[in-house]
Write a protein that holds these residues in place. Structure first.
Motif, mmCIF file in Angstrom:
data_model
loop_
_atom_site.group_PDB
_atom_site.id
_atom_site.type_symbol
_atom_site.label_atom_id
_atom_site.label_comp_id
_atom_site.label_asym_id
_atom_site.label_seq_id
_atom_site.Cartn_x
_atom_site.Cartn_y
_atom_site.Cartn_z
ATOM 1 N N ALA A 28 26.599 46.432 44.880
ATOM 2 C CA ALA A 28 26.597 44.935 45.315
ATOM 3 C C ALA A 28 28.145 44.443 45.079
ATOM 4 O O ALA A 28 28.551 43.835 45.812
ATOM 5 N N TRP A 29 28.849 45.306 44.139
ATOM 6 C CA TRP A 29 30.208 44.884 43.929
ATOM 7 C C TRP A 29 30.880 45.472 45.171
ATOM 8 O O TRP A 29 32.104 44.633 45.524
ATOM 9 N N LEU A 83 42.139 48.959 39.671
ATOM 10 C CA LEU A 83 41.017 48.488 40.262
ATOM 11 C C LEU A 83 41.085 46.875 40.571
ATOM 12 O O LEU A 83 40.926 46.625 41.728
ATOM 13 N N ALA A 84 41.505 46.025 39.826
ATOM 14 C CA ALA A 84 41.563 44.540 39.867
ATOM 15 C C ALA A 84 42.675 44.375 40.916
ATOM 16 O O ALA A 84 42.721 43.491 41.677
ATOM 17 N N GLU A 85 43.699 45.162 40.696
ATOM 18 C CA GLU A 85 44.855 44.887 41.579
ATOM 19 C C GLU A 85 44.820 45.447 43.242
ATOM 20 O O GLU A 85 45.166 44.701 44.222
ATOM 21 N N THR A 86 44.057 46.644 43.156
ATOM 22 C CA THR A 86 43.802 47.080 44.606
ATOM 23 C C THR A 86 42.728 46.451 45.455
ATOM 24 O O THR A 86 42.651 46.409 46.485
ATOM 25 N N ARG A 110 35.140 39.722 38.632
ATOM 26 C CA ARG A 110 33.801 40.501 38.163
ATOM 27 C C ARG A 110 34.080 41.333 36.949
ATOM 28 O O ARG A 110 33.165 41.677 36.236
ATOM 29 N N VAL A 111 35.403 41.852 36.786
ATOM 30 C CA VAL A 111 35.452 42.908 35.863
ATOM 31 C C VAL A 111 36.348 42.239 34.615
ATOM 32 O O VAL A 111 36.347 42.682 33.407
ATOM 33 N N LEU A 112 37.199 41.599 34.816
ATOM 34 C CA LEU A 112 38.259 40.835 33.983
ATOM 35 C C LEU A 112 37.978 39.190 33.667
ATOM 36 O O LEU A 112 37.511 38.502 34.636
ATOM 37 N N ARG A 151 41.231 40.461 30.061
ATOM 38 C CA ARG A 151 40.584 41.267 29.109
ATOM 39 C C ARG A 151 39.168 41.665 29.751
ATOM 40 O O ARG A 151 38.718 41.060 30.652
ATOM 41 N N LEU A 152 38.658 42.768 29.543
ATOM 42 C CA LEU A 152 37.513 43.419 29.943
ATOM 43 C C LEU A 152 36.420 42.054 29.859
ATOM 44 O O LEU A 152 35.913 41.908 28.772
#
Length: 91
Positions: free
Chosen positions: A9-10, A35-38, A45-47, A52-53
């Protein structure tokens, strides 16, 4: 290389075709930042806003929950697999 496994889904939301992404990182935190930058659609969804996570995300390194290791500081020797999953709730 570290392999990051992303739920389908992500992947769809971020326009990522591959379930397994590879990056070079020494810690889980570096891999998550990559992952967040790319893939910017995955950032929210992750930070959290403070990078922070997010509490609704579970992260595993070779099957071990990072909360039971060193969290985002968990070291990543060569050829590790990170699985990033949304937390499930319910009853």
């Amino acid at each position: 290389m570290t392999v990051i496994v992303i739920p389908s889904a992500w992947r769809t939301a971020a326009g990522i075709g591959d379930a397994r992404l590879t990056c070079v990182a020494e810690t889980v935190g570096e891999a998550i930042a990559w992952l967040a930058e790319t893939h910017p659609p995955l950032r929210q969804r992750v930070l959290t806003g403070s990078d922070r996570l997010a509490s609704w995300v579970n992260v595993y390194v070779d099957g071990d929950d990072i909360r039971e290791l060193d969290g985002l500081g968990t070291q990543l020797p060569a050829d590790r697999e990170i699985i990033v999953l949304p937390a499930l709730a319910g009853g």
